[in-house]
Scaffold this active site. Structure first.
Site, PDB file in Angstrom:
ATOM      1  N   SER A 137      48.883 -14.385 -26.702  1.00 58.87           N
ATOM      2  CA  SER A 137      48.196 -13.337 -27.463  1.00 58.87           C
ATOM      3  C   SER A 137      48.628 -13.319 -28.921  1.00 58.87           C
ATOM      4  O   SER A 137      47.892 -12.841 -29.770  1.00 58.87           O
ATOM      5  CB  SER A 137      48.429 -11.964 -26.838  1.00 58.87           C
ATOM      6  OG  SER A 137      49.790 -11.733 -26.645  1.00 58.87           O
TER       7      SER A 137
ATOM      8  N   ASN B 131      43.633  -8.696 -31.611  1.00 64.32           N
ATOM      9  CA  ASN B 131      45.014  -8.240 -31.840  1.00 64.32           C
ATOM     10  C   ASN B 131      45.350  -8.121 -33.325  1.00 64.32           C
ATOM     11  O   ASN B 131      46.213  -7.339 -33.706  1.00 64.32           O
ATOM     12  CB  ASN B 131      46.017  -9.164 -31.148  1.00 64.32           C
ATOM     13  CG  ASN B 131      46.195  -8.786 -29.687  1.00 64.32           C
ATOM     14  OD1 ASN B 131      45.735  -7.740 -29.257  1.00 64.32           O
ATOM     15  ND2 ASN B 131      46.863  -9.634 -28.931  1.00 64.32           N
TER      16      ASN B 131
ATOM     17  N   HIS C 163      42.221 -16.384 -24.592  1.00 62.10           N
ATOM     18  CA  HIS C 163      42.985 -15.142 -24.644  1.00 62.10           C
ATOM     19  C   HIS C 163      42.225 -14.007 -23.956  1.00 62.10           C
ATOM     20  O   HIS C 163      41.215 -13.525 -24.460  1.00 62.10           O
ATOM     21  CB  HIS C 163      43.301 -14.771 -26.100  1.00 62.10           C
ATOM     22  CG  HIS C 163      44.066 -13.506 -26.209  1.00 62.10           C
ATOM     23  ND1 HIS C 163      43.847 -12.569 -27.183  1.00 62.10           N
ATOM     24  CD2 HIS C 163      45.068 -13.003 -25.428  1.00 62.10           C
ATOM     25  CE1 HIS C 163      44.681 -11.550 -27.002  1.00 62.10           C
ATOM     26  NE2 HIS C 163      45.416 -11.791 -25.945  1.00 62.10           N
TER      27      HIS C 163
ATOM     28  N   GLU D 143      38.784 -14.400 -25.868  1.00 61.02           N
ATOM     29  CA  GLU D 143      38.708 -15.095 -27.155  1.00 61.02           C
ATOM     30  C   GLU D 143      38.962 -16.578 -26.898  1.00 61.02           C
ATOM     31  O   GLU D 143      39.983 -16.940 -26.304  1.00 61.02           O
ATOM     32  CB  GLU D 143      39.767 -14.553 -28.119  1.00 61.02           C
ATOM     33  CG  GLU D 143      39.520 -13.126 -28.557  1.00 61.02           C
ATOM     34  CD  GLU D 143      40.674 -12.537 -29.368  1.00 61.02           C
ATOM     35  OE1 GLU D 143      40.410 -11.681 -30.206  1.00 61.02           O
ATOM     36  OE2 GLU D 143      41.842 -12.914 -29.138  1.00 61.02           O
TER      37      GLU D 143
HETATM   38  N1  CAA Z   1      43.297  -5.903 -11.914  1.00 61.29           N
HETATM   39  C1  CAA Z   1      42.226  -5.893 -11.122  1.00 61.29           C
HETATM   40  N2  CAA Z   1      41.541  -4.784 -10.815  1.00 61.29           N
HETATM   41  C2  CAA Z   1      41.985  -3.636 -11.317  1.00 61.29           C
HETATM   42  C3  CAA Z   1      43.107  -3.570 -12.154  1.00 61.29           C
HETATM   43  C4  CAA Z   1      43.770  -4.758 -12.439  1.00 61.29           C
HETATM   44  N3  CAA Z   1      44.850  -4.798 -13.224  1.00 61.29           N
HETATM   45  N4  CAA Z   1      43.312  -2.293 -12.495  1.00 61.29           N
HETATM   46  C5  CAA Z   1      42.364  -1.576 -11.894  1.00 61.29           C
HETATM   47  N5  CAA Z   1      41.566  -2.388 -11.182  1.00 61.29           N
HETATM   48  C6  CAA Z   1      40.420  -2.027 -10.375  1.00 61.29           C
HETATM   49  C7  CAA Z   1      40.848  -1.011  -9.368  1.00 61.29           C
HETATM   50  O1  CAA Z   1      40.499  -1.441  -8.076  1.00 61.29           O
HETATM   51  C8  CAA Z   1      40.123   0.240  -9.782  1.00 61.29           C
HETATM   52  O2  CAA Z   1      39.502   0.923  -8.764  1.00 61.29           O
HETATM   53  P1  CAA Z   1      40.292   1.978  -7.782  1.00 61.29           P
HETATM   54  O3  CAA Z   1      41.091   2.900  -8.672  1.00 61.29           O
HETATM   55  O4  CAA Z   1      39.171   2.646  -7.089  1.00 61.29           O
HETATM   56  O5  CAA Z   1      41.141   1.134  -6.887  1.00 61.29           O
HETATM   57  C9  CAA Z   1      38.994  -0.251 -10.657  1.00 61.29           C
HETATM   58  O6  CAA Z   1      39.427  -1.466 -11.219  1.00 61.29           O
HETATM   59  C10 CAA Z   1      38.665   0.714 -11.758  1.00 61.29           C
HETATM   60  O7  CAA Z   1      39.881   1.130 -12.330  1.00 61.29           O
HETATM   61  P2  CAA Z   1      39.989   2.407 -13.198  1.00 61.29           P
HETATM   62  O8  CAA Z   1      39.422   3.573 -12.486  1.00 61.29           O
HETATM   63  O9  CAA Z   1      41.380   2.502 -13.733  1.00 61.29           O
HETATM   64  O10 CAA Z   1      38.946   1.989 -14.331  1.00 61.29           O
HETATM   65  P3  CAA Z   1      38.481   2.783 -15.568  1.00 61.29           P
HETATM   66  O11 CAA Z   1      37.036   2.942 -15.494  1.00 61.29           O
HETATM   67  O12 CAA Z   1      39.338   3.971 -15.778  1.00 61.29           O
HETATM   68  O13 CAA Z   1      38.786   1.707 -16.717  1.00 61.29           O
HETATM   69  C11 CAA Z   1      40.108   0.372 -18.135  1.00 61.29           C
HETATM   70  C12 CAA Z   1      40.065   1.197 -16.856  1.00 61.29           C
HETATM   71  C13 CAA Z   1      39.127  -0.789 -18.062  1.00 61.29           C
HETATM   72  C14 CAA Z   1      41.533  -0.156 -18.225  1.00 61.29           C
HETATM   73  C15 CAA Z   1      39.698   1.296 -19.329  1.00 61.29           C
HETATM   74  O14 CAA Z   1      40.507   2.430 -19.332  1.00 61.29           O
HETATM   75  C16 CAA Z   1      39.823   0.591 -20.632  1.00 61.29           C
HETATM   76  O15 CAA Z   1      38.934  -0.119 -21.074  1.00 61.29           O
HETATM   77  N6  CAA Z   1      40.973   0.756 -21.295  1.00 61.29           N
HETATM   78  C17 CAA Z   1      41.292   0.013 -22.515  1.00 61.29           C
HETATM   79  C18 CAA Z   1      42.042  -1.225 -22.133  1.00 61.29           C
HETATM   80  C19 CAA Z   1      42.328  -2.098 -23.306  1.00 61.29           C
HETATM   81  O16 CAA Z   1      42.073  -1.777 -24.446  1.00 61.29           O
HETATM   82  N7  CAA Z   1      42.881  -3.263 -23.009  1.00 61.29           N
HETATM   83  C20 CAA Z   1      43.256  -4.205 -24.025  1.00 61.29           C
HETATM   84  C21 CAA Z   1      44.730  -4.171 -24.148  1.00 61.29           C
HETATM   85  S1  CAA Z   1      45.258  -5.182 -25.488  1.00 61.29           S
HETATM   86  C22 CAA Z   1      45.451  -6.683 -24.809  1.00 61.29           C
HETATM   87  O17 CAA Z   1      45.352  -6.914 -23.647  1.00 61.29           O
HETATM   88  C23 CAA Z   1      45.730  -7.722 -25.794  1.00 61.29           C
HETATM   89  C24 CAA Z   1      47.039  -8.335 -25.679  1.00 61.29           C
HETATM   90  O18 CAA Z   1      47.124  -9.490 -26.004  1.00 61.29           O
HETATM   91  C25 CAA Z   1      48.280  -7.575 -25.345  1.00 61.29           C
END
Ligand code: CAA
Length: 283
Positions: free
Chosen positions: A119, A190, A140, A152
């Protein structure tokens, strides 16, 4: 190139998520962890999320079972000898990644694409550990990989067109929305998100606002799906600090540097969701 088999090196949160996407897309996938136990933990994690999908009527039981059967586990890199694409998702440190790519070059077919999920490190510097940097590309993914649509596709200095397009097509095939970019610090998202999250954490102290209120503010005032404190907890405070340090080292922009508060949390072992405590506490 038609991708028939994918290898994933490192089955932590990101690697397991990537392997899940591949098997769900019908691709035979071999995942490598350093111990058989860690591999089994990743299999359980993938199985759990696929089972939740069947329980919610999003996936047929037989499709789930087929997907799980496409996943094989190994502790040996030799198992990647017949893979078309290998995606690396190990620890975010340059030297281990460079060593791994040098070994993958020795083991994999000459036409296999070698991808890194880094990342914040330079794909070009990782590729330079091989004598065939033309086939090294960045893929990514975002956390959680099965849920976040973006990948990405990162072109390093010497990446050739065919491996680049193979990675792009693989991203589409596993259901992601790929974007093309070049190997600059932080790539696209990022480069914007890390300083933005750092600003958010600094505002905690400057505005004397609580993490809960800051999160409420950004969700309801800026339309974020989750607040910045919850997001840093999800990403992992150690991972975020490490990425900030890597970007700061490259750009020397003050906003990239990790806020002291996050560094202190990291040093105290408050790593967010994975440690059970960060800005919030988790079961
Ligand atoms: N893997 C697989 N499936 C998953 C999971 C995971 N890690 N986490 C959750 N799920 C599944 C679960 O089964 C869940 O259903 P249940 O709770 O019924 O079991 C289902 O997905 C839906 O989960 P949520 O109810 O938690 O989903 P949500 O609608 O609340 O969305 C989210 C969750 C997509 C994380 C949303 O909150 C979101 O978009 N958040 C922002 C995340 C973000 O910005 N990420 C980028 C981070 S930066 C990065 O990653 C860059 C880096 O290099 C560090």
């Amino acid at each position: 190139m038609e991708v028939r088999k994918v290898g994933v090196v490192g089955l932590g949160a990101m690697g397991a998520g990537i392997a899940q996407l591949c098997v769900e897309a019908g691709i035979d996938t071999v995942g490598r962890e350093v111990t058989a136990d860690l591999g089994e933990q990743a299999r359980d994690r993938i199985g759990h999320f696929l089972t939740r999908k069947t329980e919610k009527g999003q996936l047929e039981q037989s499709v789930r079972d087929d997907a799980m059967n496409r996943l094989s586990l190994t502790t040996e890199l030799d198992a990647f000898a017949d893979c078309d694409v290998v995606i690396e998702a190990i620890v975010e440190e340059l030297e281990p990644k460079r060593q791994l790519f040098a070994e993958l070059e020795r083991i994999c077919r000459p036409d296999a694409v070698l991808a890194t999920n880094t990342s914040a490190l330079s794909v070009t510097e990782i590729a330079a550990a091989t004598s065939s940097p033309g086939r090294v590309v960045g893929m990514h993914f975002f956390n959680p990989a099965p849920l976040m649509p973006l990948v990405e596709i990162v072109r390093a200095e010497l990446t050739e067109d065919e491996p680049f397009e193979t990675a792009f097509a693989l991203g589409e095939r596993i259901g992601k929305t790929p974007i093309r970019c070049h190997d600059t610090p932080g790539f696209v998202v990022n480069r914007v998100l890390i300083p933005l999250l750092n600003d958010c954490i600094r505002v905690l102290d400057e505005a004397r606002v609580s993490p809960e209120d800051l999160d409420t503010g950004m969700k309801n005032g800026a339309g974020w799906p989750m607040g910045p404190c919850a997001l840093v907890d999800l990403v992992g405070i150690d991972v975020h600090v490490h990425a900030s340090e890597a970007l700061y080292e490259k750009t020397r922009e003050q906003r990239m540097a990790p806020p002291a508060r996050l560094v202190a949390m990291r040093n105290a072992g408050l790593l967010g969701r994975k440690s059970g405590r960060g800005f919030y506490t988790y079961d």
